[in-house]
Design a protein around this motif. Structure first.
Motif, PDB file in Angstrom:
ATOM      1  N   ARG A  40       0.867  -1.163   0.132  1.00  0.00           N
ATOM      2  CA  ARG A  40      -0.041   0.047  -0.072  1.00  0.00           C
ATOM      3  C   ARG A  40       0.824   1.356   0.286  1.00  0.00           C
ATOM      4  O   ARG A  40       1.967   1.325   0.307  1.00  0.00           O
ATOM      5  CB  ARG A  40      -0.952   0.014   1.320  1.00  0.00           C
ATOM      6  CG  ARG A  40      -1.859  -0.926   1.213  1.00  0.00           C
ATOM      7  CD  ARG A  40      -2.529  -1.064   2.455  1.00  0.00           C
ATOM      8  NE  ARG A  40      -3.146  -2.301   2.651  1.00  0.00           N
ATOM      9  CZ  ARG A  40      -4.072  -2.775   3.714  1.00  0.00           C
ATOM     10  NH1 ARG A  40      -4.358  -1.723   4.835  1.00  0.00           N
ATOM     11  NH2 ARG A  40      -4.761  -3.837   3.708  1.00  0.00           N
ATOM     12  N   TYR A  41       0.396   2.225  -0.669  1.00  0.00           N
ATOM     13  CA  TYR A  41       1.066   3.581  -0.608  1.00  0.00           C
ATOM     14  C   TYR A  41       0.021   4.498  -0.425  1.00  0.00           C
ATOM     15  O   TYR A  41      -1.120   4.459  -0.746  1.00  0.00           O
ATOM     16  CB  TYR A  41       1.954   3.723  -1.948  1.00  0.00           C
ATOM     17  CG  TYR A  41       1.394   3.480  -3.420  1.00  0.00           C
ATOM     18  CD1 TYR A  41       0.750   4.556  -4.044  1.00  0.00           C
ATOM     19  CD2 TYR A  41       1.308   2.093  -3.619  1.00  0.00           C
ATOM     20  CE1 TYR A  41       0.095   4.087  -5.215  1.00  0.00           C
ATOM     21  CE2 TYR A  41       0.467   1.613  -4.882  1.00  0.00           C
ATOM     22  CZ  TYR A  41      -0.003   2.795  -5.624  1.00  0.00           C
ATOM     23  OH  TYR A  41      -0.456   2.617  -6.822  1.00  0.00           O
ATOM     24  N   SER A  42       0.329   5.982  -0.089  1.00  0.00           N
ATOM     25  CA  SER A  42      -0.879   6.697   0.352  1.00  0.00           C
ATOM     26  C   SER A  42      -0.413   8.034  -0.155  1.00  0.00           C
ATOM     27  O   SER A  42       0.856   8.456  -0.138  1.00  0.00           O
ATOM     28  CB  SER A  42      -1.110   6.502   1.507  1.00  0.00           C
ATOM     29  OG  SER A  42      -0.074   7.047   2.537  1.00  0.00           O
ATOM     30  N   ASP A  43      -1.328   9.029  -0.097  1.00  0.00           N
ATOM     31  CA  ASP A  43      -1.169  10.501  -0.297  1.00  0.00           C
ATOM     32  C   ASP A  43      -2.089  11.135   1.118  1.00  0.00           C
ATOM     33  O   ASP A  43      -2.134  10.336   1.979  1.00  0.00           O
ATOM     34  CB  ASP A  43      -1.489  11.245  -1.346  1.00  0.00           C
ATOM     35  CG  ASP A  43      -3.065  10.915  -1.667  1.00  0.00           C
ATOM     36  OD1 ASP A  43      -4.040  10.420  -1.045  1.00  0.00           O
ATOM     37  OD2 ASP A  43      -3.343  10.945  -3.163  1.00  0.00           O
ATOM     38  N   SER A  44      -2.243  12.239   1.067  1.00  0.00           N
ATOM     39  CA  SER A  44      -2.805  12.907   2.312  1.00  0.00           C
ATOM     40  C   SER A  44      -4.428  12.227   2.460  1.00  0.00           C
ATOM     41  O   SER A  44      -5.016  12.385   3.420  1.00  0.00           O
ATOM     42  CB  SER A  44      -2.891  14.220   2.042  1.00  0.00           C
ATOM     43  OG  SER A  44      -3.523  14.910   1.054  1.00  0.00           O
ATOM     44  N   GLU A  45      -5.113  11.844   1.611  1.00  0.00           N
ATOM     45  CA  GLU A  45      -6.503  11.493   1.382  1.00  0.00           C
ATOM     46  C   GLU A  45      -6.575  10.067   1.327  1.00  0.00           C
ATOM     47  O   GLU A  45      -7.536   9.522   2.103  1.00  0.00           O
ATOM     48  CB  GLU A  45      -7.047  12.137   0.426  1.00  0.00           C
ATOM     49  CG  GLU A  45      -8.476  12.876   0.625  1.00  0.00           C
ATOM     50  CD  GLU A  45      -9.117  13.772  -0.688  1.00  0.00           C
ATOM     51  OE1 GLU A  45      -9.992  13.488  -0.785  1.00  0.00           O
ATOM     52  OE2 GLU A  45      -8.485  14.208  -1.406  1.00  0.00           O
ATOM     53  N   GLU A  47      -5.581   5.861   0.476  1.00  0.00           N
ATOM     54  CA  GLU A  47      -4.238   4.724   0.509  1.00  0.00           C
ATOM     55  C   GLU A  47      -4.724   4.064  -0.980  1.00  0.00           C
ATOM     56  O   GLU A  47      -6.000   3.967  -1.452  1.00  0.00           O
ATOM     57  CB  GLU A  47      -4.155   3.748   1.703  1.00  0.00           C
ATOM     58  CG  GLU A  47      -5.474   2.925   1.981  1.00  0.00           C
ATOM     59  CD  GLU A  47      -5.231   2.066   3.028  1.00  0.00           C
ATOM     60  OE1 GLU A  47      -4.054   1.653   3.479  1.00  0.00           O
ATOM     61  OE2 GLU A  47      -6.139   1.742   3.785  1.00  0.00           O
ATOM     62  N   TYR A  48      -3.565   3.539  -1.594  1.00  0.00           N
ATOM     63  CA  TYR A  48      -3.600   2.951  -2.713  1.00  0.00           C
ATOM     64  C   TYR A  48      -2.932   1.648  -2.837  1.00  0.00           C
ATOM     65  O   TYR A  48      -2.106   1.514  -1.922  1.00  0.00           O
ATOM     66  CB  TYR A  48      -2.865   3.827  -3.900  1.00  0.00           C
ATOM     67  CG  TYR A  48      -3.591   5.217  -3.942  1.00  0.00           C
ATOM     68  CD1 TYR A  48      -4.607   5.579  -4.901  1.00  0.00           C
ATOM     69  CD2 TYR A  48      -3.035   6.297  -3.057  1.00  0.00           C
ATOM     70  CE1 TYR A  48      -5.084   6.709  -5.030  1.00  0.00           C
ATOM     71  CE2 TYR A  48      -3.427   7.359  -3.145  1.00  0.00           C
ATOM     72  CZ  TYR A  48      -4.353   7.644  -4.175  1.00  0.00           C
ATOM     73  OH  TYR A  48      -4.962   8.961  -4.382  1.00  0.00           O
ATOM     74  N   LYS A 108      -8.310   2.198  -4.577  1.00  0.00           N
ATOM     75  CA  LYS A 108      -7.816   3.412  -3.529  1.00  0.00           C
ATOM     76  C   LYS A 108      -8.899   2.974  -2.646  1.00  0.00           C
ATOM     77  O   LYS A 108      -9.879   2.547  -2.808  1.00  0.00           O
ATOM     78  CB  LYS A 108      -7.835   4.728  -4.267  1.00  0.00           C
ATOM     79  CG  LYS A 108      -9.041   5.302  -4.615  1.00  0.00           C
ATOM     80  CD  LYS A 108      -8.906   6.419  -5.074  1.00  0.00           C
ATOM     81  CE  LYS A 108      -9.959   7.079  -5.833  1.00  0.00           C
ATOM     82  NZ  LYS A 108      -9.636   8.474  -6.395  1.00  0.00           N
ATOM     83  N   ILE A 111      -7.896   7.096   3.706  1.00  0.00           N
ATOM     84  CA  ILE A 111      -7.013   6.715   4.611  1.00  0.00           C
ATOM     85  C   ILE A 111      -7.899   6.346   5.888  1.00  0.00           C
ATOM     86  O   ILE A 111      -9.035   7.247   6.127  1.00  0.00           O
ATOM     87  CB  ILE A 111      -6.077   7.898   4.725  1.00  0.00           C
ATOM     88  CG1 ILE A 111      -5.098   7.581   3.583  1.00  0.00           C
ATOM     89  CG2 ILE A 111      -5.268   7.810   6.024  1.00  0.00           C
ATOM     90  CD1 ILE A 111      -3.949   8.764   3.647  1.00  0.00           C
TER      91      ILE A 111
END
Length: 118
Positions: A40-45, A47-48, A108, A111
């Motif tokens: 998993r990887y994520s940004d501020s909004e 997780e992907y 996605k 989070i």
């Protein structure tokens, strides 16, 4: 969070989930152990993660799951991707297909996703 808030183009899905027949499921079963799940990887909004299907598996997936104009899978309903043998926890939405590699499905979810309590 609704699908609209997740910016998912529902016009790229079947109007409603298209269940698999038993014979279709049997054809796909041989590929399930070869499905690869990314970390998993994520940004501020969100997780992907991406899910890589064995290339040969695409030939066993029913044509109604494909977008003829793009030559890739449609965006799949949860019932559809689970029927293909993709297993992951709740809350994931299939939001894109990596067109240069149509066997890679992008997912996605918000989070800190919490499934609804029934």
């Amino acid at each position: 969070m609704s699908i609209a808030n997740m910016d998912i183009d529902v016009t790229r899905r079947n109007k409603r989930a298209r269940p698999l027949s038993e014979s279709e499921k049997e054809k796909l079963d041989e590929y399930v152990d070869a499905i690869h799940y990314s970390a998993r990887y994520s940004d501020s909004e969100f997780e992907y993660r991406h899910v890589q299907l064995p290339k040969q598996m695409l030939k066993a997936i029913p044509k109604e799951y494909f977008d003829g104009s793009r030559g890739t899978l449609k965006l799949l309903w949860e019932e559809e991707w689970r029927a293909l043998g993709i297993t992951q926890s709740l809350g994931w939405e299939h939001y894109e297909v990596h067109e240069p590699e149509p066997h890679i499905l992008l997912f996605k979810r918000p989070i800190n996703y919490q499934p609804p309590v029934h």
